[in-house]
Design a protein around this motif. Structure first.
Motif, mmCIF file in Angstrom:
data_model
loop_
_atom_site.group_PDB
_atom_site.id
_atom_site.type_symbol
_atom_site.label_atom_id
_atom_site.label_comp_id
_atom_site.label_asym_id
_atom_site.label_seq_id
_atom_site.Cartn_x
_atom_site.Cartn_y
_atom_site.Cartn_z
ATOM 1 N N ARG A 167 0.821 -1.106 -0.031
ATOM 2 C CA ARG A 167 0.039 0.065 0.010
ATOM 3 C C ARG A 167 0.981 1.287 0.070
ATOM 4 N NH1 ARG A 167 -5.102 -0.887 0.467
ATOM 5 N NH2 ARG A 167 -5.898 -2.889 1.282
ATOM 6 N N ASP A 168 0.322 2.365 -0.604
ATOM 7 C CA ASP A 168 1.215 3.510 -0.688
ATOM 8 C C ASP A 168 0.596 4.332 0.413
ATOM 9 O OD1 ASP A 168 -1.194 4.980 -1.599
ATOM 10 O OD2 ASP A 168 -0.399 4.908 -3.656
ATOM 11 N N LEU A 169 1.247 5.634 0.614
ATOM 12 C CA LEU A 169 0.759 6.475 1.777
ATOM 13 C C LEU A 169 -0.751 6.872 1.538
ATOM 14 C CD1 LEU A 169 4.110 8.608 2.023
ATOM 15 C CD2 LEU A 169 3.509 6.440 3.216
ATOM 16 N N ARG A 170 -1.367 7.021 0.607
ATOM 17 C CA ARG A 170 -2.665 7.248 0.452
ATOM 18 C C ARG A 170 -3.339 6.078 0.571
ATOM 19 N NH1 ARG A 170 -0.650 10.455 -4.833
ATOM 20 N NH2 ARG A 170 0.179 12.406 -3.719
ATOM 21 N N GLY A 171 -3.062 4.865 0.734
ATOM 22 C CA GLY A 171 -3.707 3.721 1.049
ATOM 23 C C GLY A 171 -4.045 3.027 -0.173
#
Length: 181
Positions: free
Chosen positions: A65-69
């Motif tokens: 998952r990236d920082l934005r979800g």
């Protein structure tokens, strides 16, 4: 000025002028743009696999998952040329690259290109702070456990991999020489 000490790592270095940094960032951007063009051309060329077997191997299977979800995986990237950059907030050579990556991503996003920046840090707040301060438009993944680092296995940071639309590793940038192998 003279020799300075990095506050985080304690490494000693000679500071670069702003002009020299701009030239380095431009050079990196140009290298990535040329590489992207070559990757697009090579992926269509008949016999590419026969001519360069050392460059062809499957990219490791991953999900993160990236920082934005948003969830990223090999399957989500199938059909796209993808740069995977492994970096860290404490890596002095990594941070200037992020700006050139942002320019590259802005230019080619939406045309079958994706870029994932995988931060190998324990502290999620510092990764988020760097991504926010540099106003990065591409996905940033915090690899707290080191799982992606272990899968890709870079010898040093920063290291950048190019994955073609079929999920094969095409190129590896050697951080020591700056050469693509």
């Amino acid at each position: 000025g003279g020799l300075q000490t990095d506050r985080v790592s304690g490494a000693r270095f000679f500071p670069r002028s702003r002009y020299a940094t701009v030239l380095i960032v431009r050079r990196i951007f140009l290298q990535y743009a040329v590489l992207l063009l070559c990757a697009a051309v090579c992926s269509c060329a008949p016999g590419f696999e026969r001519g360069h077997p050392a460059l062809i191997k499957q990219a490791p299977q991953f999900t993160a998952r990236d920082l934005r979800g948003k969830l990223w995986s090999n399957e989500a990237l199938r059909g796209k040329v993808t740069l995977v950059n492994l970096w860290a907030t404490w890596c002095a050579q990594c941070l200037p690259e992020l700006r050139s990556f942002d320019a590259l991503y802005t230019r080619y996003a939406g045309s079958g290109f994706e870029l994932l920046a995988v931060a190998i840090d324990e502290d999620a707040a510092s990764v988020a702070a760097v991504a926010h301060s540099k106003d990065l438009s591409f996905p940033v993944i915090h690899d707290r456990s080191g799982a992606l680092h272990a899968l890709f296995g870079p010898r040093t940071l920063p290291t950048t991999y190019l994955i073609d639309g079929e999920g094969r590793l095409r190129e590896l940038k050697d951080p020591q020489t700056g050469a693509w192998t």
